[in-house]
Structure formats: structure tokens, C-alpha cells
Design a protein around this motif. Structure first.
Motif, PDB file in Angstrom:
ATOM      1  N   PHE A 143      82.853  57.928 -56.372  1.00 19.28           N
ATOM      2  CA  PHE A 143      82.595  56.881 -57.204  1.00 19.28           C
ATOM      3  C   PHE A 143      82.436  57.337 -58.601  1.00 19.28           C
ATOM      4  O   PHE A 143      82.773  56.243 -59.765  1.00 19.28           O
ATOM      5  CB  PHE A 143      80.587  56.756 -57.137  1.00 19.28           C
ATOM      6  N   ARG A 144      82.071  58.458 -59.181  1.00 22.88           N
ATOM      7  CA  ARG A 144      82.666  58.672 -60.737  1.00 22.88           C
ATOM      8  C   ARG A 144      83.542  58.307 -60.893  1.00 22.88           C
ATOM      9  O   ARG A 144      83.887  57.511 -62.295  1.00 22.88           O
ATOM     10  CB  ARG A 144      82.432  60.119 -61.142  1.00 22.88           C
ATOM     11  N   ARG A 145      84.879  58.519 -60.649  1.00 22.97           N
ATOM     12  CA  ARG A 145      85.774  58.578 -60.869  1.00 22.97           C
ATOM     13  C   ARG A 145      86.526  56.805 -60.704  1.00 22.97           C
ATOM     14  O   ARG A 145      87.143  56.125 -61.733  1.00 22.97           O
ATOM     15  CB  ARG A 145      87.057  59.240 -60.401  1.00 22.97           C
ATOM     16  N   ALA A 146      85.692  56.242 -59.699  1.00 23.49           N
ATOM     17  CA  ALA A 146      85.490  54.231 -59.688  1.00 23.49           C
ATOM     18  C   ALA A 146      85.850  53.993 -61.032  1.00 23.49           C
ATOM     19  O   ALA A 146      85.746  53.502 -61.679  1.00 23.49           O
ATOM     20  CB  ALA A 146      85.324  53.892 -58.406  1.00 23.49           C
ATOM     21  N   PHE A 147      84.195  54.139 -61.528  1.00 26.48           N
ATOM     22  CA  PHE A 147      84.104  53.904 -62.330  1.00 26.48           C
ATOM     23  C   PHE A 147      84.686  54.494 -63.900  1.00 26.48           C
ATOM     24  O   PHE A 147      84.757  53.347 -64.925  1.00 26.48           O
ATOM     25  CB  PHE A 147      82.491  54.957 -63.016  1.00 26.48           C
ATOM     26  N   ILE A 148      85.032  55.625 -63.886  1.00 27.58           N
ATOM     27  CA  ILE A 148      85.331  56.407 -65.252  1.00 27.58           C
ATOM     28  C   ILE A 148      87.505  54.880 -65.481  1.00 27.58           C
ATOM     29  O   ILE A 148      87.570  54.946 -66.305  1.00 27.58           O
ATOM     30  CB  ILE A 148      86.319  57.615 -64.928  1.00 27.58           C
ATOM     31  N   LYS A 149      87.392  54.982 -64.539  1.00 23.55           N
ATOM     32  CA  LYS A 149      88.536  54.107 -64.039  1.00 23.55           C
ATOM     33  C   LYS A 149      88.817  52.576 -64.482  1.00 23.55           C
ATOM     34  O   LYS A 149      89.243  51.607 -65.106  1.00 23.55           O
ATOM     35  CB  LYS A 149      88.913  53.921 -63.018  1.00 23.55           C
ATOM     36  N   LEU A 150      86.977  52.443 -64.231  1.00 23.55           N
ATOM     37  CA  LEU A 150      87.120  50.821 -64.771  1.00 23.55           C
ATOM     38  C   LEU A 150      87.067  51.078 -66.510  1.00 23.55           C
ATOM     39  O   LEU A 150      86.805  49.991 -67.082  1.00 23.55           O
ATOM     40  CB  LEU A 150      85.892  50.571 -64.091  1.00 23.55           C
TER      41      LEU A 150
END
Length: 387
Positions: free
Chosen positions: A361-368
């Protein structure tokens, strides 16, 4: 959640007006904003990043949906009730609000149980946490959570006054007809809080004990194999030394016993075998260490979620049962209202747990929010994004 009956009409309005209605309204608006924004971000990350679409993350999505609706529907309708001490939206919307409120909070609890059980299987039964092929099964479980949550309170809220033959709710107030029925609340609380809480505690404890056991086994095997490798290496080195010192006697001996061409090649051959064995041991050790590290993170994140779940739900459940038993005379409105606000705070806190406890989820948030930096140095996205 089971909140409407906590308010005591004009008394609540007078108390809140004296304490500062504007400040209270601002805090409620902040809670709504945090709850809606946080859970919306979780849902957006799930939609935007296909790598999040595993079975366990589907359950996290289900939790985010229920928490989002708490902030978008339940709390906003309750704010005027708190500030004025009077329900102004009519009986029909009151019942709808109660059904949805009970449904969403119960769904949150059942989702936490489902998440805990899924992680319990992935750690203790060696079931892979990445189960891309089980989307239909995950969706079925998600739907079942909503159905069971509705059946626990929904029919009672809708039909209680018709079965009893009268309504006990005064005009201008909004709470469930069974608000003071101790037997019903005790039964419902057992299914809604006590059983789920004991279940998630069992799952978390089982995960912890399983990790401890596997850690001990891994260390024992590693030491045993390492000692065995060291012994074999010493024997090989000793044999090589003796073989190098042994004179080349007769041709018959040379043909019956193969020897290295020289002392250096023997030493190189033994070193190669030893190196291969060491590499194999190191590789197996690293694999086991990675699995244990992953499972420890699972146990840690689950423990945090379970701990916050208990802190937010236990006070309300206990006070609700006590209050129903003494018909509201032994528990003050202030403490009861504080306890059920903790339920809604739980919906605001849950999204914060995802980026803190789940790298995906951290990576997904950063991707956004900073996709360019993620592309530049994907090996360390957290440092690049937040520094």
C-alpha cells in the motif's frame, strides 16, 4: 455505531452549547474529512495499482468501503443531532440511518476477523498470501460479510416496534427500539464483539507462536548443516594434504586410485565443493529468513490492527451492556457518548494502518503521488518520495 440512543435530547444540546458548539462542530468536520479522505485513498490505490488485487487486499478494500461510508453518511447525519439535541430528519430516515450505521460498524468488525483469518492461513498453513486466481472466492466472502452484518441488527431495527406492538422512541430522538433490551444486546454483542475479538486474538497468537517455532527450527537446522559442512571441509582438506604428500609409487597404484594432477588442483577442487555447499546453505538460510521476516511483519501489522480494534470497541461494548442492564441510570451520557465516538474514530484510524503496516500500500500511495521519483529509483521509493 449504536449511537442514537446515547443522546438525551435537550440536555445534550444545552451541555454542548455551553462547552462550545463551534469547536465541537469543527472537530466533527475534521473527523469526517479524515475518515472520508483516508479510506478514499485506500480505495483509489486499490483501483490504480493492479498488484494490490490479492485476496487479502480485497478484504482490506472491503474494510475501507465500510469505513468510508461511515464518514460519508453516518457521521454527517449525526452531527446536527449532537449539536441540537434533536433528530430533525424524520422517522424514516432515522431507521435508515440506524440500519446503515449498525451495518457498517458490524461489517468493519467482521472484515477484521476475515483479514485475520486469511493471514492466519497464509502463515500457519503455508497458504500463499498472493492468490490472484481466487477473486471470485474473495468477492463471495466480502458479500457474505455484508449479509451477516445486516442480519445481526437490520431485521430487529426494522421490525422491533411492529413485533412489540408499540414504539418507545420519543419524538425528536433517534435510537434503536432494543436500546434498553439487555438480553438482545448481550446476544448481539457476543456475536459482534466478544467472539470476533477472541477469534482475532487466537489468530494473532497462533501466528506469533508459529513464527517462534519456525525461527527455532531454522536456527537448529542452520547450525547443524553448518557444522556438518565444516566437518566435511576439514576431512576433505586433510585428505588432500595426505594425498599430496603421498609419493607416486607404482603404476598399479596409480591406475587403481585416481589422483589430482598436482597439489594446487586438489586444493582448488576441494575449495569449489566447499564453496558450492556454503552457497547452497546461505541460499536456503536467506529464503527461510525472508519468509520469517515477511511473516513477522504480518504478525506485527495484525497485532496493531487488533490492538486498536480492542481499544476502540471494548469500552463501548461494556458500557452498552451495563447501561442496558440498569436502564441508563448507572452510566453517564458523557462516557457512553465518548465510547461510541471511539467506534467512528476507528474508521478514521484504519486507513492510516495500511501505509504504516503494508509495503504494497505504501508503494501504491507513492505511485499515485510521486510516480516520477518512483521510476527514477524504484529500489528506495519511500526515501525519494517523502524526503
Amino acid at each position: 455505531m449504536e449511537s442514537g440512543g446515547a443522546l438525551n435530547g435537550s440536555a445534550a444540546a444545552g451541555r454542548f452549547a455551553a462547552a462550545g458548539t463551534a469547536a465541537l462542530g469543527a472537530l466533527m468536520a475534521l473527523l469526517i474529512a479524515v475518515t472520508v479522505a483516508g479510506n478514499a485513498l485506500v480505495m483509489l490505490a486499490f483501483v490504480a495499482d493492479s498488484s494490490l488485487r490479492t485476496q487479502n487486499n480485497f478484504f482490506l478494500l472491503n474494510l475501507a468501503i465500510s469505513d468510508f461510508l461511515v464518514g460519508a453518511f453516518c457521521i454527517p447525519l449525526y452531527v446536527p443531532y449532537v449539536l441540537t439535541g434533536r433528530w430533525i430528519f424524520g422517522r424514516s430516515l432515522c431507521k435508515l440511518w440506524l440500519v446503515v450505521d449498525y451495518l457498517l460498524c458490524t461489517t468493519s468488525v467482521f472484515n477484521i476477523v476475515l483479514i485475520s483469518y486469511d493471514r492466519f492461513l497464509s502463515v500457519t498453513r503455508a497458504v500463499s498470501p498472493v492468490m490472484q486466481g481466487n477473486t471470485k472466492q474473495a468477492v463471495l466472502k466480502m458479500v457474505m460479510v455484508w449479509v451477516l452484518a445486516f442480519l445481526l441488527y437490520g431485521p430487529a431495527i426494522i421490525s422491533w416496534e411492529y413485533i412489540s406492538g408499540r414504539s418507545i422512541i420519543p419524538t425528536g430522538e433517534c435510537y434503536a427500539e432494543f436500546f434498553y433490551n439487555w438480553y438482545f444486546l448481550m446476544t448481539a454483542s457476543t456475536l459482534e464483539f466478544f467472539t470476533p475479538f477472541i477469534s482475532v486474538m487466537f489468530f494473532n497468537l497462533s501466528i506469533y507462536l508459529n513464527i517462534q517455532k519456525r525461527t527455532k527450527i531454522r536456527l537448529d537446522i542452520f547450525h547443524e548443516v553448518h557444522n556438518q559442512s565444516f566437518t566435511e571441509e576439514m576431512e576433505t582438506t586433510s585428505a588432500t594434504s595426505l594425498d599430496a604428500k603421498e609419493p607416486l609409487s607404482t603404476s598399479s597404484e596409480s591406475s587403481s586410485k585416481p589422483k589430482c594432477s598436482n597439489k594446487k588442483s586438489c586444493r582448488n577442487s576441494a575449495s569449489t565443493l566447499s564453496l558450492e555447499k556454503r552457497m547452497r546453505i546461505v541460499s536456503q538460510s536467506m529464503t527461510q529468513r525472508f519468509r520469517l521476516s515477511r511473516d513477522k511483519k504480518v504478525a506485527k501489522s495484525l497485532a496493531i490492527i487488533v490492538g486498536i480494534f480492542g481499544i476502540c470497541w471494548a469500552p463501548y461494548t461494556l458500557l452498552m451492556i451495563i447501561r442496558a442492564g440498569c436502564h441508563g441510570h448507572c452510566i453517564s451520557d458523557f462516557w457512553y457518548e465518548t465510547s461510541f465516538w471511539l467506534l467512528w474514530i476507528n474508521s478514521a484510524v484504519n486507513p492510516v494502518l495500511y501505509p504504516l503496516c503494508h509495503y504494497s500500500f505504501r508503494r501504491a500511495f507513492i505511485k499515485l503521488f510521486c510516480p516520477k521519483k518512483l521510476k527514477i529509483q524504484p529500489h528506495d521509493p519511500l526515501q525519494n518520495c517523502w524526503k
